[in-house]
Design a protein around this motif. Structure first.
Motif, short mmCIF file in Angstrom:
data_model
loop_
_atom_site.label_atom_id
_atom_site.label_comp_id
_atom_site.label_asym_id
_atom_site.label_seq_id
_atom_site.Cartn_x
_atom_site.Cartn_y
_atom_site.Cartn_z
N ASP A 60 0.71 -1.22 -0.03
CA ASP A 60 -0.04 -0.08 0.03
C ASP A 60 1.00 1.22 -0.02
N GLU A 61 1.07 1.92 -1.08
CA GLU A 61 2.07 2.89 -1.38
C GLU A 61 1.59 4.06 -0.43
N ARG A 62 0.02 4.40 -0.57
CA ARG A 62 -0.24 5.45 0.05
C ARG A 62 -0.17 5.57 1.65
N HIS A 63 -0.24 4.53 2.19
CA HIS A 63 0.26 4.38 3.74
C HIS A 63 1.48 3.93 4.35
N GLY A 64 2.42 3.38 3.09
CA GLY A 64 3.59 2.72 3.31
C GLY A 64 3.62 1.64 4.09
N ASP A 65 2.74 0.59 3.72
CA ASP A 65 2.69 -0.59 4.21
C ASP A 65 3.06 -1.77 3.46
N ALA A 66 3.44 -2.73 3.96
CA ALA A 66 3.75 -4.03 2.98
C ALA A 66 3.11 -5.16 3.86
N THR A 67 2.31 -5.88 3.15
CA THR A 67 1.73 -7.08 4.31
C THR A 67 1.84 -8.52 3.64
N LEU A 68 2.14 -9.43 4.25
CA LEU A 68 2.47 -10.75 4.01
C LEU A 68 1.08 -11.30 3.60
N SER A 69 0.85 -12.21 2.60
CA SER A 69 -0.25 -12.81 2.48
C SER A 69 0.21 -14.45 3.17
#
Length: 383
Positions: A119-128
């Motif tokens: 999520d570029e907007r919130h600066g998050d990277a989430t593992l599936s």
């Protein structure tokens, strides 16, 4: 920028990061995601080239590009596709559907196809779940935060424990939660470091240190560090010494800093348009000094284009015309990214040129010395 605060910061006493341990596994996961997204984008491009707009194949291809964009927003093929106005509008329309409340299930399904989502907007990277299993060697519940309240409740209901033992068990749960939380945050920042931040564009490596590049000027900013562990993630990615994270000790806005001086004055070629701001913030009047000689510059009307592609093509054509006449030309760009795009257009037209940005800042003096030579073409960020 004018409103950037001056920050006084220092290293924390204890560093608990695991970037050095997690870097290799995350790098392997990044390569898997890159291969997956390459395959998705390649198939999507073939469909786009062989189908009519609004056909089922076309819509399916746009959906695939959106899927790859969720996984790797800075994918070079996607960025090139986004230069086409028609494709960009179709992708943006699909993304609006993705992120609308009524389509949360669709977005979730897309995320589960990938190893991780960004999520570029919130600066998050989430593992599936797929990513967690790949990273942990098959354990689907790895790299997930436990429900700390449920575990506290189970401890409270365990009648075999006395009060002291309950406190000790709760502390163990809290410690485990903190370790996992730090681990998940480290993974997220490492994924961002690999997928969003490019060496020689967003940062450079100089003297075994990661140095941030100002995106507007293209100049390195030694001493500045990205926050929330991102700088350490970049250090791990580049294999240089991982410094301790910093904590902010004091901040002051640049306006307040300058107001501490008894006397304020200055001179610039662009103050007149900001006269109101100088008066409101510093109580300073702006005086325009007339030119020593009559102005010989001819101000032409602006040319406005519907799309970026048309605009960049027109710039490249104008450069070719000026270059053919033997006149030197300077192209000023707002960001490093735009300087790279214009460079691609000029390369496509086989026009020799120099790009002055972070990647070549050591050659700045030589590039500037040659910029006025016959037929020279120079692209530079706002300097």
């Amino acid at each position: 920028e004018a409103r950037t605060p001056l920050i006084i910061s220092g290293p924390v006493d204890v560093s608990t990061h695991r970037f050095d341990i997690l870097q290799k596994p995350v790098e392997r996961l990044f390569k898997k995601q890159a291969e997956l997204c390459n395959d998705i984008v390649f198939k999507a491009i073939k469909k786009l080239e062989s189908s009519e707009p609004k056909s089922d194949d076309y819509e399916e291809a746009i959906m695939d590009i959106c899927t790859a964009k969720v996984g790797m927003p800075k994918h070079k093929k996607i960025l090139k596709l986004m230069e086409n106005t028609e494709y960009r509008r179709a992708v943006e329309k699909q993304e609006l559907l993705f992120y609308s409340d009524s389509n949360r299930g669709l977005l979730q399904r897309v995320k589960e196809e990938l190893f991780f989502s960004i999520d570029e907007r919130h600066g998050d990277a989430t593992l599936s779940e797929k990513g967690r299993k790949s990273l942990s060697g098959g354990q689907g519940d790895a790299y997930m935060l436990p429900d700390i309240l449920v575990e506290y409740d189970q401890i409270d209901q365990d009648e075999s424990l006395n009060e002291e033992q309950r406190v000790a068990e709760k502390q163990k749960v809290q410690d485990d939660f903190d370790i996992r939380n730090e681990e998940i945050h480290n993974i997220s920042q490492l994924i961002r470091a690999y997928c969003i931040y490019d060496r020689d564009t967003h940062y450079i490596v100089a003297e075994d240190k990661v140095v941030i590049v100002d995106e507007n000027t293209g100049y390195p900013m030694p001493g500045r560090r990205f926050s929330e562990g991102l700088h350490q993630a970049l250090e791990a990615k580049e294999g240089v010494k991982i410094e301790k994270e910093t904590q902010t000790l004091a901040t002051v806005t640049i306006q307040n800093y300058f107001r501490m001086y008894d006397k304020l004055s200055g001179m610039t070629g662009t103050a007149e348009t900001e006269a109101g701001e100088f008066k409101d913030i510093y109580g300073l009047d702006v005086v325009a000094i007339p030119t020593n000689r009559p102005n010989r510059r001819t101000d032409l009307n602006d040319r406005v284009y519907k799309t970026h592609k048309e605009k960049y093509k027109a710039i490249a054509d104008e450069v070719a015309r000026v270059h053919a006449e033997g006149r030197p030309i300077l192209l000023g760009t707002p960001t490093v990214d735009v300087s790279e795009i214009l460079s691609r257009y000029l390369k496509g037209m086989k026009l020799p040129h120099n790009v002055l940005n972070a990647r070549r800042h050591q050659d700045e003096a030589e590039i500037i010395a040659n910029a006025g030579q016959r037929s020279a073409i120079t692209i530079a960020t706002n300097m």
